[in-house]
Motif scaffolding. Structure first.
Motif, PDB file in Angstrom:
ATOM      1  N   TRP A   6      -5.020   4.132  12.552  1.00 48.96           N
ATOM      2  CA  TRP A   6      -5.274   4.484  11.159  1.00 48.96           C
ATOM      3  C   TRP A   6      -4.313   5.601  10.762  1.00 48.96           C
ATOM      4  O   TRP A   6      -4.249   6.636  11.415  1.00 48.96           O
ATOM      5  CB  TRP A   6      -6.719   4.939  10.971  1.00 48.96           C
ATOM      6  CG  TRP A   6      -7.723   3.887  11.325  1.00 48.96           C
ATOM      7  CD1 TRP A   6      -8.187   3.577  12.570  1.00 48.96           C
ATOM      8  CD2 TRP A   6      -8.373   2.997  10.417  1.00 48.96           C
ATOM      9  NE1 TRP A   6      -9.093   2.546  12.506  1.00 48.96           N
ATOM     10  CE2 TRP A   6      -9.228   2.169  11.184  1.00 48.96           C
ATOM     11  CE3 TRP A   6      -8.334   2.823   9.029  1.00 48.96           C
ATOM     12  CZ2 TRP A   6     -10.028   1.179  10.615  1.00 48.96           C
ATOM     13  CZ3 TRP A   6      -9.125   1.837   8.454  1.00 48.96           C
ATOM     14  CH2 TRP A   6      -9.962   1.029   9.242  1.00 48.96           C
ATOM     15  N   CYS A   9       0.837  -1.206   0.000  1.00 49.39           N
ATOM     16  CA  CYS A   9       0.000   0.000   0.000  1.00 49.39           C
ATOM     17  C   CYS A   9       0.870   1.254   0.000  1.00 49.39           C
ATOM     18  O   CYS A   9       0.544   2.248  -0.661  1.00 49.39           O
ATOM     19  CB  CYS A   9      -0.930   0.005   1.208  1.00 49.39           C
ATOM     20  SG  CYS A   9      -2.311  -1.156   1.087  1.00 49.39           S
ATOM     21  N   ALA A  60      -8.366   4.499  -2.302  1.00 46.40           N
ATOM     22  CA  ALA A  60      -9.184   3.466  -1.655  1.00 46.40           C
ATOM     23  C   ALA A  60      -9.334   2.242  -2.552  1.00 46.40           C
ATOM     24  O   ALA A  60      -9.237   1.096  -2.086  1.00 46.40           O
ATOM     25  CB  ALA A  60     -10.553   4.029  -1.293  1.00 46.40           C
ATOM     26  N   VAL A  98      -9.265   0.259   4.284  1.00 56.56           N
ATOM     27  CA  VAL A  98      -9.278   1.700   4.069  1.00 56.56           C
ATOM     28  C   VAL A  98     -10.589   2.308   4.544  1.00 56.56           C
ATOM     29  O   VAL A  98     -11.652   1.695   4.422  1.00 56.56           O
ATOM     30  CB  VAL A  98      -9.087   2.027   2.559  1.00 56.56           C
ATOM     31  CG1 VAL A  98      -8.849   3.516   2.356  1.00 56.56           C
ATOM     32  CG2 VAL A  98      -7.965   1.212   1.967  1.00 56.56           C
ATOM     33  N   PRO A 123      -8.225   9.674   2.666  1.00 57.35           N
ATOM     34  CA  PRO A 123      -8.182   8.253   3.034  1.00 57.35           C
ATOM     35  C   PRO A 123      -7.280   8.009   4.237  1.00 57.35           C
ATOM     36  O   PRO A 123      -6.323   8.748   4.476  1.00 57.35           O
ATOM     37  CB  PRO A 123      -7.584   7.602   1.781  1.00 57.35           C
ATOM     38  CG  PRO A 123      -6.693   8.656   1.218  1.00 57.35           C
ATOM     39  CD  PRO A 123      -7.273   9.988   1.592  1.00 57.35           C
ATOM     40  N   LEU A 140      -5.443   4.480   6.323  1.00 62.52           N
ATOM     41  CA  LEU A 140      -5.137   3.056   6.184  1.00 62.52           C
ATOM     42  C   LEU A 140      -4.934   2.423   7.550  1.00 62.52           C
ATOM     43  O   LEU A 140      -4.196   2.946   8.392  1.00 62.52           O
ATOM     44  CB  LEU A 140      -3.867   2.885   5.343  1.00 62.52           C
ATOM     45  CG  LEU A 140      -3.314   1.464   5.181  1.00 62.52           C
ATOM     46  CD1 LEU A 140      -4.248   0.615   4.335  1.00 62.52           C
ATOM     47  CD2 LEU A 140      -1.906   1.517   4.541  1.00 62.52           C
TER      48      LEU A 140
END
Length: 330
Positions: free
Chosen positions: A302, A180, A231, A241, A260, A262
């Motif tokens: 996150w 990612c 996303a 996400v 966004p 993660l």
């Protein structure tokens, strides 16, 4: 018994005897430290964070665990010197064999310890958010635009996932998160902000935004298009996400914004992943900048993946969280 055998016995007795002598403190300390280091590194991920009530709530879990282990091994080595020297030698051989087989290696041990040390010296920033429960009018349109099951999206995500950081896939805590990060780097370096038509909210599907690369190898769009693209690509390679709706205050007006974030794990995962961000993967991009993150009520971390900076965990544009849109909930 021959003279040579007797001399060997006397030498052996002298060596083990020296370990029990008070003057051997330095030698025992070195051995205790050598055993303590890998043990504490392996225990650290399962030890809950411990903070003291002063020095801004400084963390002491690593120092406390290290001290306890060091004292314990010091006492045991002094009392059972032969056993612990044999055990240490066996552990060293085992780690060497593990390295040779491509499992846990000395390099992994170095990264693990460096990440722990880094967590005590680096500046982490958990934002204090003003959280609201307002529902976003266009949530379903955004979810529909994240077409991560599209074949074009999956193929592009696969290619971007292996475009960077391949040399770290054996030592990084999570291959999925590493991929990612590679996708983020590819998208962020090609992203160009372009406004939507005035008075209209346009959401470009992930698969449609990818077509822009055929024109000039650049992505174009606003914050919604960027977030939908990220996303879709993250989800296509297994990333978890969420898209966060917020508002950004400027000198003249209040602007809606979408970004966004993660899921990277818990606080201990944050420490190790932040080490890699700052020292291995995004060194120049994150230099002299803190890692920003959000911790939910379950303790999940996150990481901010907005385009306002060129590294994962860049600064938030706003402290307001109006709504959270979960993509492909696990």
């Amino acid at each position: 018994m021959s003279d040579k055998e007797g001399e060997k016995k006397r030498d052996e007795k002298t060596f083990w005897g020296q370990l029990k002598d008070p003057t051997s403190a330095v030698l025992i300390s070195i051995m205790s430290f050598a055993i303590t280091l890998p043990i504490v590194v392996s225990l650290y991920p399962v030890i809950p964070p411990i903070r003291i009530g002063f020095f801004d709530g400084a963390r002491i879990d690593f120092l406390l665990t290290s001290l306890v282990c060091f004292v314990l091994f010091y006492v045991l080595i002094k009392k059972f010197s032969k056993f612990f020297i044999y055990a240490f030698s066996l552990g060293l051989v085992g780690l060497a064999a593990s390295s040779f087989l491509g499992k846990y290696s000395f390099v992994d041990l170095y990264y693990d310890y460096s990440a722990i040390y880094f967590s005590y010296t680096e500046d982490f920033r958990e934002f204090t958010f003003n959280e609201k429960n307002a529902s976003a009018e266009y949530n379903q349109r955004i979810i529909n635009a994240v077409d991560y099951r599209n074949e074009r999206v999956k193929n592009a995500a696969n290619a971007m996932a292996v475009a960077n950081f391949q040399e770290y896939k054996g030592s990084f805590p999570s291959l999925k998160i590493l991929q990612c990060f590679s996708i983020f780097k590819e998208v962020r370096n090609k992203w160009n902000y372009v406004y939507d038509p005035k008075g209209d909210e346009y959401y470009s599907k992930t698969s449609v935004t990818l077509l822009q690369l055929q024109d000039d190898n650049k992505f174009k769009g606003d914050c919604d298009d960027y977030s939908i693209l990220i996303a879709g690509l993250f989800t296509a390679v297994g990333g978890e996400v969420r898209l966060v709706r917020t508002v950004v205050e400027t000198k003249t007006r209040t602007i809606g914004h979408l970004y966004p974030e993660l899921l990277i794990g818990n606080v201990k995962d944050l420490e190790k992943i932040s080490y890699f961000i700052k020292n291995e993967l995004f060194v120049m991009e994150s230099m002299d900048k803190p890692i920003y993150y959000y911790q939910d009520l379950e303790g999940n971390i996150w990481l901010n993946m907005d385009y306002n900076d060129y590294y994962p965990g860049g600064k938030y544009q706003s402290y307001v969280r109006k709504a959270v849109i979960t993509i492909n909930p696990q």
